[in-house]
Design a protein around this motif. Structure first.
Motif, PDB file in Angstrom:
ATOM      1  N   SER A  77     -57.420   7.973  15.486  1.00  0.00           N
ATOM      2  CA  SER A  77     -56.401   7.089  14.930  1.00  0.00           C
ATOM      3  C   SER A  77     -57.019   5.813  14.375  1.00  0.00           C
ATOM      4  CB  SER A  77     -55.374   6.742  16.001  1.00  0.00           C
ATOM      5  OG  SER A  77     -54.721   7.896  16.471  1.00  0.00           O
ATOM      6  N   LYS A  98     -60.521   1.580   2.368  1.00  0.00           N
ATOM      7  CA  LYS A  98     -60.957   2.539   1.357  1.00  0.00           C
ATOM      8  C   LYS A  98     -60.595   2.047  -0.039  1.00  0.00           C
ATOM      9  CE  LYS A  98     -60.849   7.429   0.127  1.00  0.00           C
ATOM     10  NZ  LYS A  98     -60.310   8.765   0.462  1.00  0.00           N
ATOM     11  N   ARG A 117     -58.708   6.464  11.074  1.00  0.00           N
ATOM     12  CA  ARG A 117     -57.741   6.641   9.991  1.00  0.00           C
ATOM     13  C   ARG A 117     -57.172   5.297   9.547  1.00  0.00           C
ATOM     14  NH1 ARG A 117     -54.626   9.729  12.467  1.00  0.00           N
ATOM     15  NH2 ARG A 117     -52.906   8.314  13.003  1.00  0.00           N
ATOM     16  N   VAL A 118     -56.864   4.424  10.526  1.00  0.00           N
ATOM     17  CA  VAL A 118     -56.304   3.115  10.187  1.00  0.00           C
ATOM     18  C   VAL A 118     -57.327   2.275   9.436  1.00  0.00           C
ATOM     19  CG1 VAL A 118     -55.455   0.948  11.137  1.00  0.00           C
ATOM     20  CG2 VAL A 118     -54.668   3.116  12.083  1.00  0.00           C
ATOM     21  N   GLU A 151     -48.074  -1.369  10.267  1.00  0.00           N
ATOM     22  CA  GLU A 151     -49.333  -1.254   9.528  1.00  0.00           C
ATOM     23  C   GLU A 151     -50.438  -0.643  10.373  1.00  0.00           C
ATOM     24  OE1 GLU A 151     -52.470  -4.129   7.054  1.00  0.00           O
ATOM     25  OE2 GLU A 151     -50.675  -4.975   8.001  1.00  0.00           O
ATOM     26  N   TYR A 152     -50.480  -1.015  11.655  1.00  0.00           N
ATOM     27  CA  TYR A 152     -51.551  -0.529  12.527  1.00  0.00           C
ATOM     28  C   TYR A 152     -51.102   0.626  13.406  1.00  0.00           C
ATOM     29  CZ  TYR A 152     -53.868  -4.708  10.917  1.00  0.00           C
ATOM     30  OH  TYR A 152     -54.436  -5.675  10.121  1.00  0.00           O
ATOM     31  N   GLU A 153     -49.893   1.152  13.138  1.00  0.00           N
ATOM     32  CA  GLU A 153     -49.385   2.336  13.830  1.00  0.00           C
ATOM     33  C   GLU A 153     -49.471   2.188  15.345  1.00  0.00           C
ATOM     34  OE1 GLU A 153     -50.734   6.111  12.039  1.00  0.00           O
ATOM     35  OE2 GLU A 153     -51.837   4.874  10.627  1.00  0.00           O
ATOM     36  N   THR A 199     -59.956   3.307   7.696  1.00  0.00           N
ATOM     37  CA  THR A 199     -60.179   3.889   6.374  1.00  0.00           C
ATOM     38  C   THR A 199     -59.045   3.524   5.420  1.00  0.00           C
ATOM     39  OG1 THR A 199     -61.422   5.744   7.311  1.00  0.00           O
ATOM     40  CG2 THR A 199     -60.506   6.050   5.116  1.00  0.00           C
ATOM     41  N   LYS A 200     -57.819   3.619   5.915  1.00  0.00           N
ATOM     42  CA  LYS A 200     -56.656   3.321   5.079  1.00  0.00           C
ATOM     43  C   LYS A 200     -56.669   1.865   4.619  1.00  0.00           C
ATOM     44  CE  LYS A 200     -52.680   2.956   7.125  1.00  0.00           C
ATOM     45  NZ  LYS A 200     -51.443   3.330   7.863  1.00  0.00           N
ATOM     46  N   ASN A 201     -57.144   0.962   5.465  1.00  0.00           N
ATOM     47  CA  ASN A 201     -57.135  -0.448   5.130  1.00  0.00           C
ATOM     48  C   ASN A 201     -58.286  -0.874   4.217  1.00  0.00           C
ATOM     49  OD1 ASN A 201     -54.985  -2.208   6.684  1.00  0.00           O
ATOM     50  ND2 ASN A 201     -55.560  -0.539   8.034  1.00  0.00           N
ATOM     51  N   ASN A 258     -65.091   5.955   3.527  1.00  0.00           N
ATOM     52  CA  ASN A 258     -64.547   6.456   4.795  1.00  0.00           C
ATOM     53  C   ASN A 258     -65.233   5.749   5.953  1.00  0.00           C
ATOM     54  OD1 ASN A 258     -62.775   8.381   6.168  1.00  0.00           O
ATOM     55  ND2 ASN A 258     -64.663   9.261   6.936  1.00  0.00           N
TER      56      ASN A 258
END
Length: 463
Positions: free
Chosen positions: A297, A307, A300-301, A222-224, A303-305, A322
């Protein structure tokens, strides 16, 4: 990094729940990031002491696997008046006695011996055939992960009487060979040593195991988050034979890091690994890890969580479109793109800090960027109230005690009979993970953590 995602969440929640009921547009001036030079940071090296154990059964297995059929062939008669061929004719059995390896080796031996004198051609040759089990006692040394032996022939048992060929007939000569076997003892022992030296090279197994543990692997989908180990040097003490196994101490000097985002490159190069002999290695592991989270990174993480989520109640709702993070003059800039009761982007700035007592991440001197303040004075000055900013700062805390415990648990998975390759097993214990410090660079936030423990490696059952 989990903690980073969570303390950003606190900022968002604090802003959302105090938003005004009517929609307002704000246009603050975006602070420019620092220059785009590469991420540069100094990571501590880690040292892992690794007691290593290789069973005699594994060496026995390797010998029987690699020594097949004809194991020695000397076809030149004139150099020492002897030709010799040696075949392994059965299974080699190893044991240990008085700190030496005892080898029982089934062999068939053919020898041609030249005797007499070359004067006037007065010489002759005889062929000798021997079939039996010889016993060698060998002093052992493991150097550069290669087994070396110095053997002497201590016993022999004949399956068939030694014989010579006379006029086309096989004639037993046990009564002659046994007293004169000393002629062959050194030669046979020397050739067996040579065969052992050539077949018992464990270095490829060590390097292959290092290659496996050096591959970056995903620790949290999930957190890459990726973990990477980079070996630098290997140290090794002299080998000791005891209790049917060879033991030695190995030390691994390396660096470790975690990365957020794309899978990092595998930089392991076995040709550059140096094995250095030493007299003593402490049986402990001191591990320092640089946890690197790039702003790109992390943005992006986050924002993905977040947004598309809505926060608030009634008509007072906003959503995050964002989130961007970057560094400016040693501070962290947090850009929140909001939509709802407040439309636009607001910018916060502050210093991430760590409280060693409470194990919390918090912001020191959290504030709005100056231009953001000016804009909010005209359009949403309720955001400038001291109580609002104080609430944000008080709530911008996140305990990472659970994360440190989770990190320890993840490590322990690789210390419980972990097998990076068949026949190689890693075991050990690790102490609590300690947060050391945090640095902000122009490209990333880097958290430095440390731990210690004990690790051991056992080689048992390799192919």
């Amino acid at each position: 990094m989990k903690w980073f995602v969570f303390f950003i969440a606190f900022i968002l929640l604090s802003v959302f729940f105090i938003s005004c009921s009517s929609t307002k547009n704000i246009e603050a001036l975006k602070p420019t990031p620092s220059d785009g030079t590469p991420v540069v940071y100094q990571n501590k090296t880690s040292f892992i002491g690794l007691p290593v154990e290789i069973t005699l059964k594994d060496i026995e297995k390797q010998l029987n696997k690699n020594l097949q059929g004809l194991i020695y062939n000397d076809s030149i008669l004139d150099d020492d008046a002897t030709e010799m061929k040696i075949w392994k004719s059965g299974t080699i059995v190893l044991s240990e006695k008085n700190d030496e390896i005892v080898s029982e080796i089934p062999l068939k031996i053919w020898a041609k011996v030249k005797y007499g004198t070359d004067f006037l051609g007065l010489n002759d040759t005889k062929e000798i055939f021997m079939d039996g089990v010889i016993t060698l006692s060998s002093k052992v040394n493991l150097t550069n992960w290669k087994l070396y032996t110095v053997s002497r022939l201590t016993d022999y048992k004949w399956n068939q009487s030694p014989s010579i060929l006379v006029a086309g007939k096989v004639v037993p000569i046990t009564y002659l060979v046994n007293p004169t076997l000393s002629l062959f003892k050194k030669s046979i022992a020397k050739q067996i040593d040579k065969a052992i030296d050539e077949t018992c090279d464990f270095k490829p197994y060590v390097l292959n195991a290092l290659a496996e543990v050096s591959k970056p692997f995903l620790t949290h989908y999930e957190y890459e988050t990726w973990f990477k180990l980079i070996p630098i040097e290997i140290y090794a003490t002299a080998a000791v034979l005891q209790n049917e196994k060879i033991t030695m101490d190995m030390g691994l000097k390396c660096t470790m890091q975690t990365m957020v985002g794309q899978e990092p490159k595998n930089s392991f190069d076995k040709s550059k690994i140096i094995l250095k002999p030493v007299t003593r290695i402490p049986n402990k592991a001191v591990v320092a890890i640089a946890a690197v989270s790039t702003y790109k990174s992390a943005s992006r993480v986050v924002t993905k969580n977040f947004k598309g989520q809505e926060f608030g109640s009634g008509s007072k709702k906003v959503s995050v479109q964002n989130v961007e993070l970057w560094e400016k003059e040693g501070k962290l800039i947090i850009a929140l793109d909001l939509q709802g009761s407040v439309n636009g982007t607001i910018y916060l700035t502050g210093y991430p800090q760590y409280n060693t007592t409470t194990k919390e991440i918090y912001f020191d001197d959290l504030n709005y960027v100056l231009n953001t303040k000016n804009v909010l004075l005209k359009s949403a000055n309720w955001l400038l109230q001291g109580t609002v900013l104080k609430t944000i700062q008080e709530n911008c805390r996140y305990s990472i005690a659970e994360n440190l415990a989770e990190g320890k648990s993840s490590f322990e998975e690789y210390l419980d009979n972990y097998s990076p390759m068949k026949g190689v097993y890693v075991n050990g214990t690790i102490n609590d993970i300690v947060f050391e410090k945090m640095e902000i660079t122009n490209k990333a936030i880097i958290a430095f953590i440390e731990t210690s423990g004990e690790i051991s490696v056992k080689i048992d059952g390799i192919d």
